[in-house]
Design a protein around this motif. Structure first.
Motif, mmCIF file in Angstrom:
data_model
loop_
_atom_site.group_PDB
_atom_site.id
_atom_site.type_symbol
_atom_site.label_atom_id
_atom_site.label_comp_id
_atom_site.label_asym_id
_atom_site.label_seq_id
_atom_site.Cartn_x
_atom_site.Cartn_y
_atom_site.Cartn_z
ATOM 1 N N GLU A 219 0.815 -1.213 0.000
ATOM 2 C CA GLU A 219 0.000 0.000 0.000
ATOM 3 C C GLU A 219 0.853 1.269 0.000
ATOM 4 O O GLU A 219 0.411 2.318 -0.463
ATOM 5 N N TYR A 220 2.084 1.151 0.493
ATOM 6 C CA TYR A 220 2.980 2.314 0.536
ATOM 7 C C TYR A 220 4.175 2.147 -0.404
ATOM 8 O O TYR A 220 5.188 2.824 -0.243
ATOM 9 N N LYS A 221 4.040 1.282 -1.398
ATOM 10 C CA LYS A 221 5.185 0.985 -2.266
ATOM 11 C C LYS A 221 5.642 2.183 -3.079
ATOM 12 O O LYS A 221 6.813 2.276 -3.459
ATOM 13 N N ASN A 222 4.762 3.113 -3.362
ATOM 14 C CA ASN A 222 5.161 4.295 -4.118
ATOM 15 C C ASN A 222 5.941 5.287 -3.260
ATOM 16 O O ASN A 222 6.700 6.108 -3.784
ATOM 17 N N SER A 223 5.753 5.199 -1.951
ATOM 18 C CA SER A 223 6.506 6.068 -1.037
ATOM 19 C C SER A 223 7.763 5.380 -0.540
ATOM 20 O O SER A 223 8.833 5.996 -0.455
#
Length: 402
Positions: A219-223
């Motif tokens: 869910e936070y892979k882009n960050s």
């Protein structure tokens, strides 16, 4: 009203678990914890050679090396295990110069049976010594060309199941046979892995831990696209290398929507990398998660001696402290310094001891974590088309000698 869609909303924990349970029916690594090890142990007893040389690359060696590296200094092993896994001529020559080839068992491991690095090295070994049924073992798929070679030369072979991928094969004959030969307790290895298996599939603590961690990663892979494993023991250097292959080759994929996915694995060692990479973690971009791995009991009581060094009396507070305590305090200081920043995701795994159960449990948990992450990402964790393309190009270049 009729309605159709092809949306892929965030999958629920329950659906993830259901998908993994289904996958367990046809992906073989999950069930390796239940295998009978008697044949492996009987073969191990028959090996007379003092030197065991594993010829392989990637999934054929990294898992075995991880366990051997973690345990070898805590065990009274009567045989030495070596790994030939690179086509670097200097590495091959330097390793073989220090091994008595007449007192060596060569274990050739290749799932496909046609791995170019493995067969190339094996060809070179055959130019130095006759490889036959008395000094050679093959571990491969039953229908591979390598197994045909073994049968033709009456060489003993063990099977790699077709539904067990190379990077998930450490708990198959790939890892268990070499480890059994050198004297490591493979039943304890499987016991440690099975404990994690049971805790996950009964939706116990392992399940809760893995699903929560995997969901956060995706869910936070882009960050937070970079996942750093910070292992506080040099014994875990092999684990770090194994993790990098497992994570990179399993999760760097194109998903069902043709979007490129992936989490970048980095493995570092404490306290060495406190003096390098930690600076990047603390003051660099906030694009990294950190998993600190500690060892609770090193089974070693080496102490810092109480001696006076002229001009360095201000450091006398370390006198009589065990090195195992020092390294764990260094880990704790790193963890606290990261947590104090409040903007770097960090978790801590503490291994109970330097034992077969501990390292196997850690590795099986990371296999499960990889599979769960892949489900959240809508990708296939078990293929590697990017690697296969390079193999095809290499074959073409070698065939044309250009």
């Amino acid at each position: 009203m009729k309605y159709q869609h092809n949306f892929n909303p965030t999958i629920s924990d329950e659906d993830i678990f259901s998908e993994i349970v289904k996958e367990k029916e046809y992906i073989g690594y999950y069930n390796l914890v239940f295998q009978d090890t008697l044949e492996y142990k009987e073969y191990a007893k028959s090996v007379k050679q003092k030197n065991i040389v594993v010829i392989g690359i990637g999934g054929s060696t990294l898992g075995t090396y991880a366990i051997y590296k973690f345990l070898k200094y805590s065990k009274n092993l009567t045989k030495k295990l070596y790994f030939l896994e690179t086509t670097d001529p200097i590495d091959i020559k330097s390793k073989l110069e220090n091994i008595d080839l007449n007192d060596t068992l060569f274990i050739v491991i290749s799932k496909s049976g046609t791995t170019i690095e493995t067969i190339s090295i094996f060809k070179y070994i055959n130019s130095l010594i006759t490889c036959d049924r008395d000094n050679t073992l093959v571990i491969t798929e039953n229908d591979s060309k390598l197994n045909e070679y073994a049968k033709a030369n009456k060489i003993k072979s063990f099977e790699i199941p077709k539904n067990v991928g190379g990077r998930f094969s450490v708990f198959s004959a790939v890892g268990l046979v070499p480890l059994a030969i050198v004297g490591i307790d493979i039943d304890e290895i499987l016991h440690g892995a099975k404990k994690r298996h049971d805790s996950f599939f009964t939706q116990g603590k392992t399940y809760a831990r893995i699903v929560k961690k995997a969901r956060f990663f995706i869910e936070y892979k882009n960050s937070f696209n970079i996942n750093v494993v910070f292992s506080y023991s040099s014994r875990l250097e092999g684990f770090n290398k194994w993790y990098i292959q497992l994570w990179g080759e399993s999760l760097g994929k194109v998903d069902i929507n043709s979007s490129r996915q992936g989490l970048t694995p980095i493995g570092i060692i404490g306290p060495i990398d406190q003096h390098s990479f930690l600076q990047l973690i603390v003051e660099g971009r906030r694009d990294k998660t950190v998993t600190v791995i500690k060892v609770d009991d090193f089974y070693n009581h080496l102490k810092i001696p109480n001696i006076e060094l002229t001009g360095l009396s201000e450091l006398n507070y370390v006198d009589d402290i065990e090195f195992s305590l020092l390294i764990n305090k260094q880990a704790d200081a790193t963890i606290e310094s990261i947590n104090n920043l409040k903007d770097i995701p960090c978790d801590v795994i503490t291994i109970d001891s330097v034992s077969e159960r501990s390292i196997a449990g850690l590795m099986y948990e990371y296999e499960l974590l990889t599979s769960v992450c892949a489900k959240f990402m809508y990708i296939n964790a078990y293929d590697q088309p990017g690697v296969e393309a390079g193999k095809i190009i290499l074959k073409q270049k070698l065939q044309t000698k250009s």
